[in-house]
Structure formats: structure tokens, C-alpha cells
Design a protein around this motif. Structure first.
Motif: not given
Lengths: 138, 81
Positions: B51, B54-55, B58-59, B63, B66-67, B70, B73-74
Motif C-alpha cells: 500500500x 502504491x502511494x 503514484x505521488x 504528481x 510534474x509539480x 513546472x 520552468x517557472x
């Protein structure tokens, strides 16, 4: 920052993959109480599918279908579903989140499922709105 | 638990963590952090915590990568120190 891609490969692969990612996310949410996974992981995978869609098709396309207002409402609706299930158990004369008294077949499994769906909706909406806010920030 | 596999995964995890710290290019550093999350996820699976794995997958690998991309790039891509 993210605009619509010219590449047909990226667009086609994203369009083909997104339904399967979303189906897998719903599977993870639905089987959260009996196997690894659950509302949080399923919500994150569901959010990842929308992020993939906005990387491939541009942010404006996704925002047109899925506005900021809808995301805010969904974030609150998930919390409301979670707390509502708990308060419903309270009103039926048991403790908070004591699913045993719910008037459905297999009350414990169904109560847990409602909790997982609420968590999944909230996590999905929160992740997608964080993504939108990060991109809009100047 | 197979201790040889455990040791190999642990070495890869530590190598990815050190790599993420020493790389000057911040985009490369973010990708190394994603690889660190992947090996951490394999380590969790190998130790039986599916479990958590899995977290982490995915996190950690999905995610936050990706953050961070970004965010890079900012702001700017080169690290000053």
C-alpha cells in the motif's frame, strides 16, 4: 505555459491512454477496502490522467471542459460525502463513522466505499487545481 | 525478504539520492528524484508494504515530478551553488 502540441503522436497516445488510466483509477478506488490502494491513490491516478490530458491538448482545452469553479465544488463535495457518511451514522444512533448501522446490504463495506469515493473526489480535484494554479502563477 | 535484492535496491536508492543532490542542472535533479521514488517504491514492495509502495509510485514518481518540473520552468534551470 502549456499550449496545444503540434505532434500527432503525443495527442493520439494521450487520447488512447486516458480512458484506461481513468478506468484503473476507478478500479483502485472501488477495491480500496479489500486490496492495496484506496481513495487517495485512486484520486492521484485520476488527477494524473487529467494532467496528461492538459499536457497533450493544452491547458485551455481542459479548462473549457473542467472549470475552476467545478473543481472547487468537487473539492468540497468529497469532504461533504466523507463527513456526511459519518454524521449519518451519528444520526442513526451510533458513533461517528460506525458503518454498522447504515440501512443497506453489507453496511460496513458500503460505508467504507462511500468514504473512499469522497476521498478520491477531493484528492483528484485538489491535485488538478494545484496543477492549474501552478501553471497560472506569474 | 531477499537480502541481496534488498542491498542492491538500497544501493541504487542512495545513489539516486546523492545524484539528485549533486547535479547542478535542476531539471536533471528532478528526474533523479523521480528515479529515487521509483527505487524507494521497489524497496517498499520488496519489504511487503504494497500500500505504501502504491502511494509512493503514484505521488512520488507521478504528481510531485510534474509539480517540480513546472516549478523549475517557472523559476530558473541552473542552480547557483
Amino acid at each position: 505555459m502549456i499550449h496545444e502540441q503540434e505532434s500527432i503522436v503525443i495527442k493520439t497516445v494521450a487520447r488512447l491512454l486516458v480512458p484506461f488510466i481513468q478506468l484503473f483509477a476507478l478500479y483502485v478506488i472501488m477495491h480500496g477496502h479489500s486490496s492495496p490502494g484506496g481513495g487517495f491513490q485512486g484520486g492521484v491516478i485520476l488527477a494524473a490522467s487529467f494532467i496528461l490530458l492538459s499536457i497533450a491538448y493544452g491547458l485551455d482545452e481542459v479548462k473549457r471542459r473542467f472549470s475552476i469553479k467545478a473543481l472547487t465544488v468537487l473539492t468540497s463535495a468529497g469532504v461533504f460525502l466523507y463527513a456526511g457518511t459519518g454524521v449519518l451514522c451519528l444520526l442513526l444512533g451510533e458513533n461517528f463513522l460506525d458503518y454498522g448501522v447504515l440501512p443497506v446490504v453489507e453496511p460496513r463495506g458500503m460505508g467504507m466505499l462511500a468514504i473512499e469515493i469522497g476521498v478520491g473526489i477531493t484528492v483528484m480535484a485538489a491535485m488538478v487545481s494545484i496543477f492549474h494554479d501552478l501553471l497560472d502563477f506569474e | 525478504m531477499i537480502w541481496q535484492l534488498d542491498l542492491i535496491l538500497l544501493v541504487f536508492t542512495v545513489a539516486c539520492a546523492i545524484g539528485a543532490l549533486v547535479i547542478k542542472d535542476l531539471l536533471g535533479s528532478v528526474i533523479m528524484l523521480g528515479a529515487f521514488s521509483l527505487f524507494m517504491c521497489l524497496l517498499w514492495i520488496e519489504m511487503g508494504a504494497v500500500d505504501v509502495a502504491f502511494t509512493e509510485a503514484s505521488v512520488g514518481a507521478g504528481i510531485t515530478t510534474v509539480f517540480f518540473v513546472i516549478a523549475v520552468f517557472k523559476t530558473e534551470r541552473r542552480s547557483k551553488d
